[in-house]
Design an enzyme around this catalytic site. Structure first.
Site, short mmCIF file in Angstrom:
data_model
loop_
_atom_site.label_atom_id
_atom_site.label_comp_id
_atom_site.label_asym_id
_atom_site.label_seq_id
_atom_site.Cartn_x
_atom_site.Cartn_y
_atom_site.Cartn_z
N GLY A 158 -31.03 -38.40 70.92
CA GLY A 158 -32.17 -39.31 70.77
C GLY A 158 -32.31 -40.23 71.97
O GLY A 158 -32.22 -41.45 71.84
N ASP A 218 -34.80 -41.20 73.77
CA ASP A 218 -36.17 -41.63 74.06
C ASP A 218 -36.19 -42.92 74.86
O ASP A 218 -37.04 -43.11 75.73
CB ASP A 218 -36.97 -41.81 72.76
CG ASP A 218 -36.32 -42.81 71.83
OD1 ASP A 218 -36.87 -43.92 71.66
OD2 ASP A 218 -35.26 -42.51 71.27
N SER A 236 -22.55 -52.68 66.02
CA SER A 236 -23.76 -53.07 65.30
C SER A 236 -23.64 -53.07 63.79
O SER A 236 -24.38 -53.78 63.11
CB SER A 236 -24.94 -52.19 65.73
OG SER A 236 -24.66 -50.82 65.52
#
Length: 323
Positions: free
Chosen positions: A212, A214, A308
């Site tokens: 991912g 992006d 996180s």
């Protein structure tokens, strides 16, 4: 693309810190001599897995809801999320005494769905591969009159997330490098705002899953790149594009965006469990994996690492680390 973003600055993070004080936990900053030896650096782990509802998302959600008008409070809050922001909105709404509706993918981790419902949130399921959550959210917001607080593309959410890095800098001082997990970009943008004021010479780097990237593509092309839903164990980073508010900050203040593999995430999960005695979800391991597997050259540096979150189903955790 038209720039419809609201200018954000460190003062927004500072104001958010005042709003969330007493509601959000001031999470610990952890160190590990073993991790330092592996990386050849001084690593400081900001452990947001110990935040309320188990992730940094509580900061942004609580900050956003705390700014609601009385009319907004009466109508309630709406969001879409794969899990952590869902829980954050549900818990923040419960604390504020308002209604919350959360649009979640049908394949969201069961643990996160149960927790969201446990905090009193109404869960509305959708298919992330065939339906558009933004469209569903916009429609329900119109129908119900609720205020939509998206997971990352919102000024108050970004400012709230930045308080994690503010606390880190307040505790350990200036850093050479700050590594931050990247999904939609709220945490990275907020942390970059904090770094710009509190550690202006710090190199801020976002870390995505390989599948991912992006954000990496967006930073290098200078415009937001939209990809398909990435297939990765980092479910909190299965976003297909950055937000406009986030990208406006990221392209200005973030030096680079790198990627790590799912295998590297699993190894980092094992390290945290075995050596630091804590459970961290795959997405929460993104930044640490970049430092500990040499993706970012950190030797001899003073490095901040955002963990996180820690919301992972125990059966899934066991399966991943024992494979």
């Amino acid at each position: 693309m038209n720039d419809t973003t609201t200018p954000l600055s460190y003062s927004d993070v500072e104001q958010a810190a005042a709003r969330i004080e007493g509601a959000a936990h001031r999470t610990p900053v952890l160190t590990s001599r073993t991790a330092d030896a592996m990386a050849g650096a001084q690593l400081f782990f900001k452990a947001e897995n110990y935040q309320r509802m188990g992730a940094f998302k509580f900061r942004g959600a609580y900050n956003a809801i705390s700014k609601f008008s009385e009319a907004q409070r009466q109508a309630g809050v709406l969001t879409f999320s794969s899990g952590n922001h869902a829980q954050a909105i549900a818990l923040s709404a419960k604390l504020a005494g308002i209604k919350a509706a959360i649009i979640m993918p049908k394949d969201a981790p069961e643990l996160k769905v149960r927790a969201t419902q446990g905090y009193g949130g109404e869960v509305i399921f959708y298919d992330r591969y065939t339906e558009n959550r933004e469209e569903i959210g916009a429609r329900l917001a119109r129908e119900r009159g609720m205020t939509l607080i998206p997971p990352y593309d919102h000024p108050d959410v970004i400012a709230g997330q930045g308080t994690a890095a503010k606390e880190l800098f307040d505790e350990v001082g200036e850093l050479d490098i700050l590594l931050v997990p990247l999904g939609g970009g709220g945490l990275l943008a907020g942390c970059a705002l904090a770094a710009s004021k509190l550690s202006p010479n710090c190199t801020v780097i976002g870390v995505e899953p390989e599948a991912g990237n992006d954000g990496q593509q967006s930073l290098r092309s200078g415009q937001i790149v939209d990809i398909g839903v990435p297939q990765t164990i980092a479910d909190g980073a299965q976003t297909s594009h950055l937000g406009q508010h986030n990208f406006a900050v990221i392209k200005k203040l973030v030096s680079d965006i790198v990627t790590v593999s799912d295998a590297q995430l699993v190894e980092t999960m094992k390290f945290f469990a075995e050596r630091m005695k804590m459970i961290v979800e795959p997405t929460g391991c993104l930044a640490a994996a970049a430092a500990m597997h040499g993706v970012v050259p950190v030797a001899g540096k003073k490095v901040g690492i955002l963990i996180s979150g820690g919301n992972v189903d125990l059966a899934r955790f066991s399966k991943l680390v024992s494979a």
